[in-house]
Design a protein around this motif. Structure first.
Motif, mmCIF file in Angstrom:
data_model
loop_
_atom_site.group_PDB
_atom_site.id
_atom_site.type_symbol
_atom_site.label_atom_id
_atom_site.label_comp_id
_atom_site.label_asym_id
_atom_site.label_seq_id
_atom_site.Cartn_x
_atom_site.Cartn_y
_atom_site.Cartn_z
ATOM 1 N N TYR A 24 -18.072 50.448 -83.243
ATOM 2 C CA TYR A 24 -17.446 51.224 -82.304
ATOM 3 C C TYR A 24 -15.908 50.796 -81.904
ATOM 4 C CZ TYR A 24 -15.740 52.699 -77.761
ATOM 5 O OH TYR A 24 -15.256 53.128 -76.616
ATOM 6 N N THR A 31 -8.490 54.780 -83.298
ATOM 7 C CA THR A 31 -7.758 55.550 -82.589
ATOM 8 C C THR A 31 -6.373 55.005 -81.859
ATOM 9 O OG1 THR A 31 -9.120 55.067 -80.554
ATOM 10 C CG2 THR A 31 -9.977 56.671 -81.762
ATOM 11 N N ILE A 227 -12.722 62.142 -76.911
ATOM 12 C CA ILE A 227 -12.084 60.842 -76.909
ATOM 13 C C ILE A 227 -12.328 59.898 -75.623
ATOM 14 C CG2 ILE A 227 -10.215 58.993 -77.090
ATOM 15 C CD1 ILE A 227 -8.882 61.129 -79.216
ATOM 16 N N PHE A 230 -15.985 59.384 -75.345
ATOM 17 C CA PHE A 230 -16.413 58.465 -76.197
ATOM 18 C C PHE A 230 -16.371 57.057 -75.831
ATOM 19 C CE2 PHE A 230 -14.984 55.563 -80.123
ATOM 20 C CZ PHE A 230 -16.075 55.815 -80.601
#
Length: 253
Positions: A24, A31, A227, A230
């Motif tokens: 993760y 990102t 996002i 997330f």
């Protein structure tokens, strides 16, 4: 202290959590790289200097660059905290993810609610830059690059230049010259709107700048909220791993 058998049963759970959290964190770090790249690209190629030089300008590219850099740093921190197996580092990482989640959620909702107001402000800024066009300063260079890059002319169309002081002196800027038509505009053509119609770009710049954004608003909003949520996965993994390590007094060897 838990009996050895219980600790042995917990070890695979912790190992599994650590594997998921490292994966993760790497995605989270990626990102950040994307946000940083988009911010730099926007600053260099989308002529945000035009807006930043105005009192009503936007710091959007700098926000993206700063946010991307912070995510990159904390993404690496998350990997380090996970590998180190430090409960307090994992809790700090979870707190940062919560802040990022809240910030992205607020930004996404605000952007959607105030999208029309934001568009109006940007349009005023563009008009102001067009009215103050001189052909020599930084804002003028930004307008020229926008017109060449987007193959457009003027805020609404090439006739928008007729209301500027620059048009009275020099005519329509040469950056409006249609490259597909040869791009060799004469001063006589640029000073006459009827003659200019055949040699300059026909589309207005502001509409081209906003049409694509509006057409993809749903996609952009979906990605933004995706996002944001997330981060909840990372928060859950970090909190679970920290609790398991603390309860079982687990240490990395």
């Amino acid at each position: 202290m838990s009996p050895p058998s219980a600790r042995l049963q917990t070890k695979p759970v912790i190992t599994c959590l650590k594997t998921f959290l490292v994966s993760y964190s790497l995605i989270f770090w990626f990102t950040g790289v994307i946000l940083l790249a988009v911010g730099v690209w926007g600053k260099v190629n989308l002529e945000f200097d035009l807006l930043l030089s105005s009192d009503k300008g936007t710091n959007a590219p700098y926000v993206l660059i700063g946010t991307g850099a912070m995510i990159i740093i904390f993404g690496l921190f998350g990997c380090f905290a996970t590998c180190r197996g430090s409960p307090w580092m994992l809790k700090l990482y979870a707190m940062f993810l919560i802040l990022v989640f809240l910030a992205e959620l607020v930004a996404g909702i605000s952007g959607f609610i105030f999208r029309h107001e934001i568009k109006a402000v940007l349009q005023d800024v563009y008009k102001s830059a067009e009215s103050a066009y001189t052909g020599t300063d930084i804002r003028s260079n930004d307008l020229d690059r926008i017109q060449r890059t987007l193959q457009c002319c003027g805020e609404k169309n090439y006739t928008s230049w007729a209301n500027t002081d620059y048009f009275q002196r020099e005519g329509i800027p040469k950056s409006c010259c249609n490259a597909t038509a040869g791009g060799n505009c004469t001063n006589v053509e640029l000073k006459d709107l009827k003659l200019a119609a055949a040699v300059v770009y026909q589309h207005g710049c502001f509409s081209l700048m906003t049409t694509t954004l509006e057409a993809n608003l749903g996609i952009i909003a979906g990605i933004s909220f995706g996002i944001a949520f997330f981060q909840l996965i990372g928060i859950f993994l970090a909190c679970c791993l920290s609790r398991y390590i603390t309860n079982n007094q687990y240490e990395m060897v």
